[in-house]
Each structure stands twice: as C-alpha cells, then as structure tokens.
Design an enzyme around this catalytic site. Sequence first.
Site, mmCIF file in Angstrom:
data_model
loop_
_atom_site.group_PDB
_atom_site.id
_atom_site.type_symbol
_atom_site.label_atom_id
_atom_site.label_comp_id
_atom_site.label_asym_id
_atom_site.label_seq_id
_atom_site.Cartn_x
_atom_site.Cartn_y
_atom_site.Cartn_z
ATOM 1 N N GLY A 46 42.040 40.067 29.400
ATOM 2 C CA GLY A 46 40.979 40.207 28.414
ATOM 3 C C GLY A 46 40.270 41.536 28.600
ATOM 4 O O GLY A 46 40.289 42.116 29.689
ATOM 5 N N GLN A 51 33.616 47.656 27.859
ATOM 6 C CA GLN A 51 34.396 48.078 29.023
ATOM 7 C C GLN A 51 35.132 49.388 28.773
ATOM 8 O O GLN A 51 35.559 50.038 29.726
ATOM 9 C CB GLN A 51 35.389 46.991 29.431
ATOM 10 C CG GLN A 51 34.717 45.746 29.987
ATOM 11 C CD GLN A 51 35.736 44.716 30.386
ATOM 12 O OE1 GLN A 51 36.156 43.906 29.571
ATOM 13 N NE2 GLN A 51 36.154 44.767 31.643
ATOM 14 N N LEU A 90 38.368 43.847 35.158
ATOM 15 C CA LEU A 90 38.875 45.220 35.164
ATOM 16 C C LEU A 90 37.757 46.231 35.424
ATOM 17 O O LEU A 90 38.026 47.341 35.875
ATOM 18 C CB LEU A 90 39.590 45.521 33.848
ATOM 19 C CG LEU A 90 40.828 44.658 33.577
ATOM 20 C CD1 LEU A 90 41.401 44.963 32.198
ATOM 21 C CD2 LEU A 90 41.883 44.825 34.653
ATOM 22 N N HIS A 131 34.172 34.812 29.779
ATOM 23 C CA HIS A 131 34.044 36.054 30.544
ATOM 24 C C HIS A 131 33.837 37.242 29.610
ATOM 25 O O HIS A 131 32.929 38.052 29.805
ATOM 26 C CB HIS A 131 35.306 36.237 31.396
ATOM 27 C CG HIS A 131 35.327 37.486 32.212
ATOM 28 N ND1 HIS A 131 35.207 37.470 33.581
ATOM 29 C CD2 HIS A 131 35.467 38.793 31.867
ATOM 30 C CE1 HIS A 131 35.268 38.720 34.032
ATOM 31 N NE2 HIS A 131 35.438 39.531 33.006
ATOM 32 N N HIS A 135 30.437 39.893 28.514
ATOM 33 C CA HIS A 135 30.379 41.363 28.477
ATOM 34 C C HIS A 135 29.582 41.858 27.273
ATOM 35 O O HIS A 135 28.901 42.886 27.352
ATOM 36 C CB HIS A 135 31.783 41.965 28.415
ATOM 37 C CG HIS A 135 32.451 42.133 29.741
ATOM 38 N ND1 HIS A 135 31.974 42.977 30.714
ATOM 39 C CD2 HIS A 135 33.574 41.564 30.247
ATOM 40 C CE1 HIS A 135 32.778 42.930 31.769
ATOM 41 N NE2 HIS A 135 33.751 42.073 31.511
#
Length: 163
Positions: A46, A51, A90, A131, A135
């Site tokens: 994902g 990000q 990540l 998750h 973010h």
Amino acid sequence: MAIRKIRTIGDEILRKHCKPVKEITPRIIELVEDMFETMYEANGVGLAAPQVGVLKQIVVIDVDDGNQYVLINPEILETSGSQTGPEGCLSVPGKSGTVTRPNYVKVRAYDIEMKPFELEGEELLARAICHECDHLNGDLYVDKIEGELEDVSEAEEDMEVEE
C-alpha cells in the site's frame, strides 16, 4: 510512469492532513500510476499520496488478491473484530512493530473515474486500508505500536507485511 521518492519519518508532510480530490486530471492519473510503480519497486502492499509528497486523499493497495485498489477520498464506514500482528511502512524503513487493527473494514471511496464505490476487506486488506487511510490524516503506525519498534533485517523485510 516514474518511481517517486518515498518520504520517510521525520518529513513534516507525513504529519499533515490531506485535501480531498475534486476532479480527476491527467496529473492525478499520472500520480496514481507513479504510486503503483513506486509501491511495487519498494515491495509494499500500500502507498498513500503523502508518502510521495502529495497532500491529496489518494491511496493505492495491492495485497496479492488479484486486484489493484485505488481509493480516492476514502472514508471508513464500518469496522469490526480485531487482529494483532507485525506491521511495517515504506516511510519507516527497516522497522516493524506490533499493531492491533480491525479485522474487517468497509470503506467508501471514489475510483480513478470519480465513480463512488464501497469496498469491504478482511485481514491483510483491512489492515492495509486502515494503515493507508491513517496516512491521509497525518497518522503513522508508529503511533499505534504495542511494545517497541524493532529493527528488521533486509531478508526479514522482504518477508514482512509492508504497507
């Protein structure tokens, strides 16, 4: 398509709230394509737009169930049950922690054509949805870990669930 730089913990953008997508433009389509390419290159399941430095409510997910999920302006409608397990990110490379998440999630979002849809997920898909949606609100899994954040070797990292 291009691989974008993944922002890592400490980068202020990861703590900001993302703005809703109002319309699909060629730049949004390119962003989604780049997000998938970046996620696959990093062996993740994902990736959320912040990000890669973009404050838009966009999430991509691929949990190896034969689907590529694009969630634009996602809103979690319902959760139930719980699952506790290792989680990585990540944006927090080389680390892992134990996190409890819902075992079932129902989310409403828009697809790449701005058509509304609902998606139900269990287990890994539910974990990934929660998750990645976190973010979009500036929340990281490290805020939810039970116990210590642990180092993960490269060999272990390839085996970990990375979101």
